[in-house]
Write a protein that holds these residues in place. Structure first.
Motif, PDB file in Angstrom:
ATOM      1  N   LEU A   1       0.829  -1.054  -0.072  1.00 41.92           N
ATOM      2  CA  LEU A   1       0.072  -0.003   0.106  1.00 41.92           C
ATOM      3  C   LEU A   1       0.893   1.238  -0.010  1.00 41.92           C
ATOM      4  N   THR A   2       0.882   2.051  -0.925  1.00 42.84           N
ATOM      5  CA  THR A   2       1.843   3.044  -1.400  1.00 42.84           C
ATOM      6  C   THR A   2       0.943   4.338  -0.567  1.00 42.84           C
ATOM      7  N   VAL A   3       1.606   4.964   0.293  1.00 41.93           N
ATOM      8  CA  VAL A   3       0.963   6.370   0.969  1.00 41.93           C
ATOM      9  C   VAL A   3       1.988   7.484   0.580  1.00 41.93           C
ATOM     10  N   CYS A   4       1.317   8.398   0.193  1.00 47.00           N
ATOM     11  CA  CYS A   4       1.936   9.767  -0.001  1.00 47.00           C
ATOM     12  C   CYS A   4       1.476  10.686   1.271  1.00 47.00           C
ATOM     13  N   THR A   5       2.756  11.240   1.949  1.00 46.00           N
ATOM     14  CA  THR A   5       2.855  12.105   3.075  1.00 46.00           C
ATOM     15  C   THR A   5       3.543  13.244   2.869  1.00 46.00           C
ATOM     16  N   ASN A   6       3.361  14.205   3.795  1.00 50.66           N
ATOM     17  CA  ASN A   6       4.051  15.470   3.843  1.00 50.66           C
ATOM     18  C   ASN A   6       4.898  15.681   5.090  1.00 50.66           C
ATOM     19  N   PRO A   7       6.013  14.845   5.550  1.00 48.11           N
ATOM     20  CA  PRO A   7       6.737  15.657   6.555  1.00 48.11           C
ATOM     21  C   PRO A   7       7.401  16.541   6.557  1.00 48.11           C
ATOM     22  N   PRO A   8       8.187  17.344   7.446  1.00 45.65           N
ATOM     23  CA  PRO A   8       7.818  17.109   8.620  1.00 45.65           C
ATOM     24  C   PRO A   8       6.655  17.545   9.437  1.00 45.65           C
ATOM     25  N   TYR A   9       5.952  16.790   9.849  1.00 42.51           N
ATOM     26  CA  TYR A   9       4.537  17.075  10.636  1.00 42.51           C
ATOM     27  C   TYR A   9       4.232  16.405  11.848  1.00 42.51           C
TER      28      TYR A   9
ATOM     29  N   THR B   1      -2.148  11.004 -10.420  1.00 38.44           N
ATOM     30  CA  THR B   1      -1.040  10.479 -11.412  1.00 38.44           C
ATOM     31  C   THR B   1      -0.586   8.952 -10.837  1.00 38.44           C
ATOM     32  N   ASN B   2      -1.461   8.299  -9.867  1.00 39.21           N
ATOM     33  CA  ASN B   2      -0.977   6.900  -9.401  1.00 39.21           C
ATOM     34  C   ASN B   2       0.447   6.888  -8.679  1.00 39.21           C
ATOM     35  N   THR B   3       0.782   8.191  -8.205  1.00 42.53           N
ATOM     36  CA  THR B   3       1.834   8.340  -7.294  1.00 42.53           C
ATOM     37  C   THR B   3       1.648   7.383  -5.973  1.00 42.53           C
ATOM     38  N   CYS B   4       0.659   7.174  -5.512  1.00 39.40           N
ATOM     39  CA  CYS B   4       0.391   6.586  -4.302  1.00 39.40           C
ATOM     40  C   CYS B   4      -1.197   6.114  -4.551  1.00 39.40           C
ATOM     41  N   ASP B   5      -1.666   4.947  -3.529  1.00 34.53           N
ATOM     42  CA  ASP B   5      -2.888   4.508  -3.399  1.00 34.53           C
ATOM     43  C   ASP B   5      -3.739   5.369  -2.306  1.00 34.53           C
ATOM     44  N   ILE B   6      -3.011   5.830  -1.380  1.00 36.24           N
ATOM     45  CA  ILE B   6      -3.700   6.678  -0.299  1.00 36.24           C
ATOM     46  C   ILE B   6      -2.721   7.808   0.200  1.00 36.24           C
TER      47      ILE B   6
ATOM     48  N   VAL C   1      -8.267   8.616  -0.880  1.00 41.54           N
ATOM     49  CA  VAL C   1      -8.117   7.846  -2.066  1.00 41.54           C
ATOM     50  C   VAL C   1      -8.604   8.402  -3.087  1.00 41.54           C
ATOM     51  N   LYS C   2      -8.225   7.841  -4.395  1.00 42.92           N
ATOM     52  CA  LYS C   2      -8.536   8.463  -5.624  1.00 42.92           C
ATOM     53  C   LYS C   2     -10.092   8.461  -5.881  1.00 42.92           C
ATOM     54  N   LYS C   3     -10.648   9.273  -6.445  1.00 43.67           N
ATOM     55  CA  LYS C   3     -12.186   9.695  -6.578  1.00 43.67           C
ATOM     56  C   LYS C   3     -12.568   8.463  -7.322  1.00 43.67           C
TER      57      LYS C   3
END
Ligand code: ARG
Length: 264
Positions: free
Chosen positions: A45-53, A102-107, A225-227
């Motif tokens: 499961l690929t997750v996109c996230t934005n640290p530092p948070y 862009t399918n960079t991640c699933d979630i 998740v993607k629409k």
């Protein structure tokens, strides 16, 4: 009976066409995880996230991205029978739906506030955390209210609800790409204050800063998740319900946030 059979026939034919004429498959795309979920990369499961948070997503001493969002999405991955892979992404691409499209991640899991604008571009899970905006200043600063901030330089994170809040209050908002850069600008005196979610400003109070206000905005975080990816959305909501009922949510919340979740 006859009528329903006749109506169903074209649907079956369509399903067979899409499934390459196999009479047993459904028209859904091939699944690579439990529950008919299709993943951008098989087995994870690929997750996109934005640290530092911190405490939601931040890099630990070994360079691994950890935090409450990561722990929660890891529970989703476990229920799907796959591993978890984190992809560090700009918050702008996370909240706009671009990272998913862009399918960079699933979630996407990034302390994302559910807003009507974002709901048009992302499908959100049930809410998992309550948030408000906070005001971080250098210890000793007397800035406390929105009115005090007029004419001051206020650091905001690009494309966040904190940026919207500052603009709604007609403040001189200076945009930064992430929370780390916002706090750095406060430290160097480039800005007078930082606006971001209360829970992530807390950790800086021990480092010579002061949280002078909590502006109640009543925000709620969701995983995205993607629409149209209902299979994954259903799986995410199932996991969120499962962790609520089996105590995992309380354990992970307490471990990351430092207090037990309030009863509400
Ligand atoms: N909750 C705020 C929003 O949705 C800020 C989220 C920023 N998240 C992050 N990981 N940098 O706009």
């Amino acid at each position: 009976m006859r009528t329903s059979l006749r109506l169903a026939a074209p649907l079956v034919a369509g399903a067979m066409l899409l499934a390459g004429c196999s009479s047993t498959s459904t028209p859904a795309a091939s699944s690579s995880a439990a529950g008919g979920v299709t993943l951008v990369k098989a087995g994870t499961l690929t997750v996109c996230t934005n640290p530092p948070y911190e405490p939601f997503e931040y890099t630990d001493a070994s360079g691994k991205v950890v935090g409450f969002d990561i722990d929660l999405t890891n529970e989703v991955a476990k229920d799907l029978g796959v591993t978890l892979t984190t992809v560090v992404s700009p918050f702008e691409s996370i909240q706009s739906g671009v990272a998913l499209d862009t399918n960079t991640c699933d979630i996407v899991a990034s302390g994302i506030t559910i807003t009507p604008e974002r709901e048009a571009k992302i499908d959100f899970s049930d809410p998992y955390f309550n948030a408000d905006q906070g005001l971080l200043v250098k210890a000793g600063s007397s800035l406390k209210t929105a009115a005090d901030l007029v004419g001051k330089k206020v650091a905001v994170q690009q494309a966040t609800t904190g940026e919207t809040w500052a603009k709604d209050h007609n403040l001189d908002a200076v945009q930064f790409e992430d929370l780390g850069l916002q706090v750095q600008a406060l430290q160097t005196g480039q800005v007078d204050a930082v606006i971001n979610d209360v829970a992530v400003l807390g950790p800086f109070v021990k480092q010579g800063y002061s949280m002078n206000a909590n502006f109640s905005t009543g925000e709620k975080y969701g995983l995205g998740v993607k629409k149209g990816n209902t299979a994954l959305l259903d799986a995410v909501n199932k996991t969120l319900a499962r962790v609520q009922s089996d105590g995992t949510y309380t354990t992970l919340y307490t471990k990351n946030i430092g207090t037990a979740p309030s009863a509400s």
